[in-house]
Design a protein around this motif. Structure first.
Motif, PDB file in Angstrom:
ATOM      1  N   MET A 155       0.828  -1.209   0.000  1.00 38.05           N
ATOM      2  CA  MET A 155       0.000   0.000   0.000  1.00 38.05           C
ATOM      3  C   MET A 155       0.858   1.252   0.000  1.00 38.05           C
ATOM      4  SD  MET A 155      -2.949   1.101   2.741  1.00 38.05           S
ATOM      5  CE  MET A 155      -3.869   2.642   2.536  1.00 38.05           C
ATOM      6  N   THR A 156       1.901   1.241   0.823  1.00 37.95           N
ATOM      7  CA  THR A 156       2.788   2.399   0.926  1.00 37.95           C
ATOM      8  C   THR A 156       3.525   2.644  -0.381  1.00 37.95           C
ATOM      9  OG1 THR A 156       3.053   1.915   3.290  1.00 37.95           O
ATOM     10  CG2 THR A 156       4.661   3.402   2.272  1.00 37.95           C
ATOM     11  N   ILE A 157       3.981   1.575  -1.015  1.00 38.22           N
ATOM     12  CA  ILE A 157       4.677   1.700  -2.305  1.00 38.22           C
ATOM     13  C   ILE A 157       3.720   2.201  -3.383  1.00 38.22           C
ATOM     14  CG2 ILE A 157       5.832   0.406  -4.142  1.00 38.22           C
ATOM     15  CD1 ILE A 157       6.936  -1.449  -1.907  1.00 38.22           C
ATOM     16  N   LYS A 158       2.507   1.667  -3.410  1.00 37.47           N
ATOM     17  CA  LYS A 158       1.539   2.069  -4.430  1.00 37.47           C
ATOM     18  C   LYS A 158       1.157   3.531  -4.277  1.00 37.47           C
ATOM     19  CE  LYS A 158      -2.781   0.655  -6.638  1.00 37.47           C
ATOM     20  NZ  LYS A 158      -3.931  -0.299  -6.609  1.00 37.47           N
ATOM     21  N   GLU A 159       1.036   4.004  -3.036  1.00 37.36           N
ATOM     22  CA  GLU A 159       0.731   5.414  -2.811  1.00 37.36           C
ATOM     23  C   GLU A 159       1.815   6.319  -3.392  1.00 37.36           C
ATOM     24  OE1 GLU A 159      -1.982   5.923   1.179  1.00 37.36           O
ATOM     25  OE2 GLU A 159       0.165   5.701   1.458  1.00 37.36           O
ATOM     26  N   GLN A 160       3.062   5.868  -3.312  1.00 32.87           N
ATOM     27  CA  GLN A 160       4.187   6.681  -3.775  1.00 32.87           C
ATOM     28  C   GLN A 160       4.352   6.628  -5.291  1.00 32.87           C
ATOM     29  OE1 GLN A 160       6.027   8.670  -1.949  1.00 32.87           O
ATOM     30  NE2 GLN A 160       7.548   9.258  -3.500  1.00 32.87           N
ATOM     31  N   PHE A 161       4.231   5.435  -5.868  1.00 32.59           N
ATOM     32  CA  PHE A 161       4.594   5.264  -7.278  1.00 32.59           C
ATOM     33  C   PHE A 161       3.403   4.941  -8.198  1.00 32.59           C
ATOM     34  CE2 PHE A 161       8.427   4.136  -4.841  1.00 32.59           C
ATOM     35  CZ  PHE A 161       9.361   4.970  -5.440  1.00 32.59           C
ATOM     36  N   PHE A 214       3.713  -1.038  -9.521  1.00 29.11           N
ATOM     37  CA  PHE A 214       4.763  -1.941  -9.052  1.00 29.11           C
ATOM     38  C   PHE A 214       5.668  -2.378 -10.206  1.00 29.11           C
ATOM     39  CE2 PHE A 214       1.091  -2.580  -6.235  1.00 29.11           C
ATOM     40  CZ  PHE A 214       1.662  -2.257  -5.014  1.00 29.11           C
ATOM     41  N   GLN A 215       5.088  -2.400 -11.395  1.00 31.77           N
ATOM     42  CA  GLN A 215       5.801  -2.870 -12.571  1.00 31.77           C
ATOM     43  C   GLN A 215       7.106  -2.100 -12.777  1.00 31.77           C
ATOM     44  OE1 GLN A 215       4.568  -5.478 -14.537  1.00 31.77           O
ATOM     45  NE2 GLN A 215       6.566  -5.468 -15.559  1.00 31.77           N
ATOM     46  N   ASP A 216       8.202  -2.845 -12.888  1.00 27.85           N
ATOM     47  CA  ASP A 216       9.533  -2.321 -13.220  1.00 27.85           C
ATOM     48  C   ASP A 216      10.185  -1.482 -12.112  1.00 27.85           C
ATOM     49  OD1 ASP A 216       9.447  -3.548 -15.735  1.00 27.85           O
ATOM     50  OD2 ASP A 216       8.400  -1.828 -16.610  1.00 27.85           O
ATOM     51  N   LEU A 217       9.582  -1.410 -10.931  1.00 25.78           N
ATOM     52  CA  LEU A 217      10.260  -0.744  -9.821  1.00 25.78           C
ATOM     53  C   LEU A 217      11.442  -1.596  -9.368  1.00 25.78           C
ATOM     54  CD1 LEU A 217       7.344   0.508  -7.515  1.00 25.78           C
ATOM     55  CD2 LEU A 217       8.740   1.879  -9.082  1.00 25.78           C
ATOM     56  N   ASN A 218      12.539  -0.954  -9.033  1.00 24.68           N
ATOM     57  CA  ASN A 218      13.699  -1.649  -8.484  1.00 24.68           C
ATOM     58  C   ASN A 218      13.608  -1.617  -6.960  1.00 24.68           C
ATOM     59  OD1 ASN A 218      14.888  -2.200 -10.999  1.00 24.68           O
ATOM     60  ND2 ASN A 218      15.814  -0.173 -11.076  1.00 24.68           N
ATOM     61  N   VAL A 219      13.400  -2.785  -6.375  1.00 30.94           N
ATOM     62  CA  VAL A 219      13.237  -2.897  -4.926  1.00 30.94           C
ATOM     63  C   VAL A 219      14.429  -3.661  -4.363  1.00 30.94           C
ATOM     64  CG1 VAL A 219      11.788  -3.734  -3.045  1.00 30.94           C
ATOM     65  CG2 VAL A 219      10.729  -2.909  -5.168  1.00 30.94           C
ATOM     66  N   THR A 220      15.145  -3.044  -3.437  1.00 34.17           N
ATOM     67  CA  THR A 220      16.277  -3.682  -2.779  1.00 34.17           C
ATOM     68  C   THR A 220      15.904  -3.956  -1.324  1.00 34.17           C
ATOM     69  OG1 THR A 220      17.814  -2.455  -4.202  1.00 34.17           O
ATOM     70  CG2 THR A 220      18.720  -3.510  -2.232  1.00 34.17           C
ATOM     71  N   ASP A 229      20.138   3.129  -8.497  1.00 30.66           N
ATOM     72  CA  ASP A 229      18.932   2.858  -9.276  1.00 30.66           C
ATOM     73  C   ASP A 229      17.863   2.142  -8.453  1.00 30.66           C
ATOM     74  OD1 ASP A 229      19.900   0.275  -9.096  1.00 30.66           O
ATOM     75  OD2 ASP A 229      19.558  -0.212 -11.208  1.00 30.66           O
ATOM     76  N   THR A 230      17.921   2.309  -7.132  1.00 31.77           N
ATOM     77  CA  THR A 230      16.929   1.715  -6.239  1.00 31.77           C
ATOM     78  C   THR A 230      15.760   2.668  -6.052  1.00 31.77           C
ATOM     79  OG1 THR A 230      18.470   0.282  -5.022  1.00 31.77           O
ATOM     80  CG2 THR A 230      16.489   0.985  -3.859  1.00 31.77           C
ATOM     81  N   ASP A 231      14.560   2.196  -6.359  1.00 31.87           N
ATOM     82  CA  ASP A 231      13.351   2.993  -6.115  1.00 31.87           C
ATOM     83  C   ASP A 231      12.858   2.822  -4.686  1.00 31.87           C
ATOM     84  OD1 ASP A 231      12.900   3.964  -8.880  1.00 31.87           O
ATOM     85  OD2 ASP A 231      12.619   1.831  -9.304  1.00 31.87           O
TER      86      ASP A 231
END
Length: 307
Positions: free
Chosen positions: A135-141, A144-150, A201-203
C-alpha cells in the motif's frame, strides 16, 4: 476464509485489498455495521505495531475484542494452540488473529471453523505487513511494474522479506537482496547484490531489523554493522531523489539505519505504520465477508450508501 500466506491471494485479491484499504483511509467506507462482531488477538510473541494496529482496526470497525495474554492464559498450563483457538471459537468469536513462533503453525488448526489471520509465523510469512508495505509503495509510485526494490538485512530470519519479495516479484517489480553471507536465504530465487552497487537505481530500499532473538548467538557487531551493511548518511545520498526508505520496525537505530534518517524526507517508516491500520481493517472486513467485500460487490454497495 483464512489469510495464512501471500500465496493465498491472487494478484487480483492483492489489488482489491489495497483498494479497499485506501477506501478506509479516505473515509469512504463505514464499517460500523460490524459492531455485532467479536474477534481475538492471540499473540504468542511480543508485538507493538501489529497487535496495536489490529486493535485499532477493530476499534474503527466497531468490533469487540476478547482479552488474551499468553502469560495469564491456560497456555502456561500446557494448553495446545488448537485447544485455545477452539475455545475462542466456542465462546463465540467471529475471527482470530494469531502470531506464533512456529512456522506454519496454522497447519495444526484444521478443524477450526472461524477465519484465521496470520499475524506472523516464526520466520515464515507476515501477510498483513506485506500488504501495508505494498500500500505504501503504491501510494508513492502508483505502480509496481519495473520498480527496483532492494531488500537489505537479515533476510534469512525475516518473514517480511519472504512475503514482500514474492509478492513484489509477482506484481512486476525487480527484487534484489542484500545481506551478509550467513544471513542469506538460498531458497529465495532473487539475486544477491552489494548494497553500494545498486543504490543509485533503487526505487524502494526496504531495510530489515536484525533479529537477534532468532540467532543462535550474536553473529554481528552492532558498532560496525551500520558502517558495513546499514543505511548511513553517505549511502542515503546515493539514492535517487524519488526513492523511498522503508523498514517494518521495530528499528534498531544506529544499526540498520542512521537514526537521523528514520524521519527523513525519503523515509516512509511511520507512513507504513499508519497504513497498517487501514490494511488490517480491509483484511478483517474481507474475511468477515468471506472474500466477497472486494471488487464489484463493495463498489456497488458503498456507492449506494453514499447516494
Amino acid at each position: 476464509m483464512n489469510l495464512f500466506k501471500m500465496d493465498d491471494l491472487t494478484n487480483r485479491d492483492l489489488h482489491g485489498l489495497l483498494d479497499l484499504a485506501q477506501k478506509f483511509k479516505n473515509n469512504e467506507i463505514d464499517g460500523s455495521h460490524l459492531s455485532d462482531k467479536t474477534g481475538a488477538l492471540l499473540f504468542y510473541e511480543p508485538s507493538t505495531r501489529t497487535k496495536l494496529s489490529f486493535e485499532m482496526a477493530c476499534h474503527k470497525l466497531g468490533i469487540q475484542l476478547l482479552a488474551f495474554s499468553k502469560e495469564t492464559s491456560s497456555v502456561t498450563k500446557g494448553e495446545s494452540l488448537y485447544d485455545t483457538v477452539k475455545t475462542i471459537e466456542a465462546l463465540g468469536a467471529d475471527f482470530v488473529v494469531i502470531r506464533h513462533p512456529e512456522e506454519q503453525y496454522y497447519k495444526q488448526l484444521e478443524g477450526v471453523n472461524i477465519p484465521i489471520i496470520n499475524g506472523g509465523d516464526g520466520s515464515g510469512e507476515h501477510p498483513s505487513q506485506c500488504l501495508l508495505d505494498l500500500m505504501t509503495i503504491k501510494e508513492q509510485f502508483s505502480k509496481f511494474q519495473d520498480l527496483n526494490v532492494t531488500i537489505c538485512g537479515d533476510i534469512k530470519h525475516s518473514r517480511v522479506a519472504k512475503s514482500n519479495a514474492h509478492a513484489l516479484s509477482r506484481l512486476g517489480a525487480n527484487v534484489r537482496l542484500a545481506a551478509k553471507e550467513e544471513w542469506q536465504d538460498p531458497e529465495l530465487p532473487y539475486p544477491y547484490v552489494t548494497l553500494d552497487d545498486v543504490l543509485s537505481d533503487t526505487d524502494v530500499l526496504m531495510l530489515l531489523r536484525v533479529q537477534a532473538e532468532r540467532h543462535d548467538e550474536q553473529s554481528y557487531d552492532e558498532n560496525s554493522y551500520l558502517k558495513k551493511y546499514g543505511l548511513t548518511m553517505e549511502r542515503e545520498s546515493l539514492l535517487p531523489e524519488s526513492s523511498i526508505i522503508m523498514h517494518p520496525a521495530p528499528i534498531n537505530r544506529g544499526v540498520e539505519i542512521d537514526s537521523s534518517l528514520v524521519e527523513s524526507s525519503k523515509s516512509k517508516i511511520f507512513t507504513q505504520m499508519e497504513n497498517g491500520v487501514y490494511i488490517r481493517q480491509a483484511i478483517i472486513y474481507n474475511v468477515l465477508h468471506k472474500g466477497g467485500a472486494l471488487y464489484e460487490n463493495i463498489n456497488q454497495k458503498y456507492q449506494a450508501t453514499r447516494n
